[in-house]
Design an enzyme around this catalytic site. Structure first.
Site, PDB file in Angstrom:
ATOM      1  N   CYS A  73     -26.072  -8.303 -12.310  1.00 52.67           N
ATOM      2  CA  CYS A  73     -25.291  -7.208 -11.751  1.00 52.67           C
ATOM      3  C   CYS A  73     -26.063  -6.110 -11.021  1.00 52.67           C
ATOM      4  CB  CYS A  73     -24.541  -6.620 -12.932  1.00 52.67           C
ATOM      5  SG  CYS A  73     -23.651  -5.166 -12.557  1.00 52.67           S
ATOM      6  N   HIS A 129     -23.430   1.233 -12.267  1.00 57.15           N
ATOM      7  CA  HIS A 129     -24.530   0.423 -12.833  1.00 57.15           C
ATOM      8  C   HIS A 129     -25.833   0.505 -12.038  1.00 57.15           C
ATOM      9  CE1 HIS A 129     -25.012  -3.160 -15.814  1.00 57.15           C
ATOM     10  NE2 HIS A 129     -25.707  -2.082 -16.142  1.00 57.15           N
TER      11      HIS A 129
END
Ligand code: NAG
Ligand code: NAG
Ligand code: NAG
Ligand code: NAG
Ligand code: NAG
Length: 477
Positions: A73, A129
């Site tokens: 990710c 993130h």
């Protein structure tokens, strides 16, 4: 100031059609990221999947069949935002874990910052993130006019809690969406709110929509799961339902893009951030491996683009080599901007809009100095150095079975695959092609000399939500 090519285009259009001002604006850009969506988890690859909205956009746009992303990710999001490989930003190892004071370094200019200088209004709804231990790393300090969403990953879809900490904000403030609302719906609603606030004829929009769907935990409202009642595995049923919820969210947003007049001059990009975690009910068939691995199943991403006015060739499968770092220069070009520096990404606008040959012939899958593995693609060949990861098989469709048929196999040295003729990585041809192996090793060596060491600091208890009223917060680095 509009760039010259837009001024010229604008004048030609005014002279020839005396049309409205919208043609003078650079296009609206809607960049949709699915989280952990597997290769075989969309309707155009697998007729078991119910994704009518995505299918329609993909089939009427351009399906990108060789669009590569990072195995996990944070590194992929790093590529979308900077145009640089993670081994040039220090984010090449795993992800930014919640208590880790990691971040995307401040000296990189992010795409939304560039787009703002071109007059765009810029918004992110969903997952960040890319660091939050200091507020200077958070979205509204990095080029976004607004942020609604969360800093970490893998939180609950309804309570927005990850490891005892609440994680949902609007801009920098803690925000509580309506109780029991599923995150795909919250994200769609906020995206739609933004579409109602922006006038598509006055200001170009960059809307970055990194959905929570379909990352674990496996959670979905029953009505989506019920679409798949004939699948025997509960996990797979839930996962597929999550994909259909994402599809519906995209359908709802698309409707408003049309009704509000954005679609006349817009590009929609859809991509996953990495391959599917087959160990959590995703599926990448016929590809090998899973999320976290250097196999194609971890890195060959589901992707398409759609536009009503910008693509001169549509309705086909584009097989040209594209990498996640390419979106930055490509979208900046489309917006009328200039690339001030040479970066890892290259402008692929002709590849995408006209079906021309790719602007690249090689790319790096990753160079991870902590895991001590790497992979490179040059032309049709792919070289893997070290172990590609710990999910090395071809996971069958449900009922779920063990995908780790090759788990105990050890990988040392180098493996070579001919991805054009063997896209599923069944045949290691390193022994047959020693010269090619040497050539790719030397390319990899060249890239390695430009690597910055992975920045992967230890967990820091100062970040514990217990210190911030049980909310994941900035202020500890
Ligand atoms: C479920 O059954 C329907 C109707 O028979 C069929 O069209 C569909 O493909 C099946 N779905 C799965 C996942 O097997
Ligand atoms: C798209 O990629 C898949 C998986 O690698 C491959 O099986 C398929 O042949 C490709 N399609 C085209 C048109 O090349
Ligand atoms: C950012 O700083 C790092 C570390 O000093 C350096 O390696 C990198 O080239 C810089 N990148 C940019 C885009 O300025
Ligand atoms: C977040 O920022 C946007 C853009 O500045 C603004 O319209 C919105 O009201 C802000 N939301 C909150 C909760 O402050
Ligand atoms: C899509 O819109 C419908 C109708 O407003 C709504 O019932 C549904 O919850 C929305 N779905 C998502 C995922 O936002």
């Amino acid at each position: 100031m509009l760039p010259l090519k837009n001024i010229v285009l604008c004048m030609i259009v005014i002279v020839t059609t005396l049309t409205t001002t919208i043609w003078c604006l650079p296009p609206h850009i809607i960049f949709i990221v699915a989280d952990d969506l597997g290769w075989n988890d969309v309707g155009w690859h697998n007729d078991q999947m119910y994704t009518p909205n995505l299918d329609k956009l993909a089939k009427n746009g351009v399906i990108l069949n060789s669009s590569y992303v990072q195995p996990v990710c944070t590194p992929s999001r790093n590529c979308f935002m900077t145009g640089y490989y993670p081994f040039h930003t220090g984010l090449q190892h795993e992800v930014i874990h919640p208590l880790m004071p990691g971040y995307l370094p401040s000296n990189f200019t992010l795409l939304p910052e560039k787009l703002k200088t071109l007059g765009y209004t810029t918004h992110i709804v969903g997952k960040w993130h890319l660091g939050f231990c200091n507020k200077k790393y958070t979205p509204t300090y990095r080029g976004f006019d607004s942020f609604m969403g969360y800093y970490n990953g893998a939180e609950d879809y309804y309570t927005h809690v990850r490891d005892d900490g609440y994680d949902w904000r609007w801009n920098t403030s803690i925000y509580h969406p309506p109780r029991n609302k599923y995150s795909a719906e919250i994200i769609a609603d906020q995206a739609i709110n933004i579409l109602h606030r922006v006038d598509p004829d006055i200001q170009p929009l960059y809307l970055y929509l990194p959905f929570q769907s379909v990352h674990d935990p496996l959670q979905v409202p029953e009505r989506y799961e019920n679409i798949y009642s004939n699948i025997t595995s509960k996990e797979r049923r839930t996962y597929c339902g999550m994909v259909s919820a994402l599809d519906e969210a995209v359908g709802n947003i698309t409707q408003v893009l049309k009704s509000r007049g954005f679609m006349k001059n817009a590009l929609i990009v859809f991509t996953t951030d990495n391959g599917g975690p087959t160990y959590l009910a995703a599926n990448n068939l016929p590809l090998r491996g899973a999320k976290t691995t250097l196999w194609e199943g971890g890195t060959k991403g589901v992707s398409f683009v759609y536009s009503e006015n910008l693509l001169s060739k549509t309705g086909y499968i584009n097989t040209e080599m594209i990498h996640a770092v390419d979106w930055f220069p490509t979208l900046l070009y489309l917006a009328g901007g200039k690339l001030g520096e040479s970066m890892d990404g290259v402008n692929q606008w002709k590849t995408i809009s006209e079906g021309k040959l790719s602007a690249r012939n090689e790319f790096i899958y990753n160079i991870d100095d902590i895991a001590n593995n790497a992979a490179i693609r040059v032309g049709k060949y792919k070289l893997i150095q070290g172990s590609p990861g710990s999910h090395n098989g071809w996971t069958p469709l449900p009922p779920l079975m063990d995908d780790d048929s090759a788990k105990n196999k050890t990988f040392s040295g180098y493996q070579l695959f001919d991805i054009e003729n063997d896209p599923t990585e069944h045949y290691d041809i390193a022994d047959q092609c020693p010269d090619t192996v040497q050539q790719l090793i030397s390319r990899l060596k060249h890239y390695r000399t430009t690597m910055v060491p992975a920045h992967f600091p230890n967990n820091d208890k100062r970040g514990d939500p217990i210190n911030f009223d049980w909310v994941w917060s900035s202020g500890w680095c």
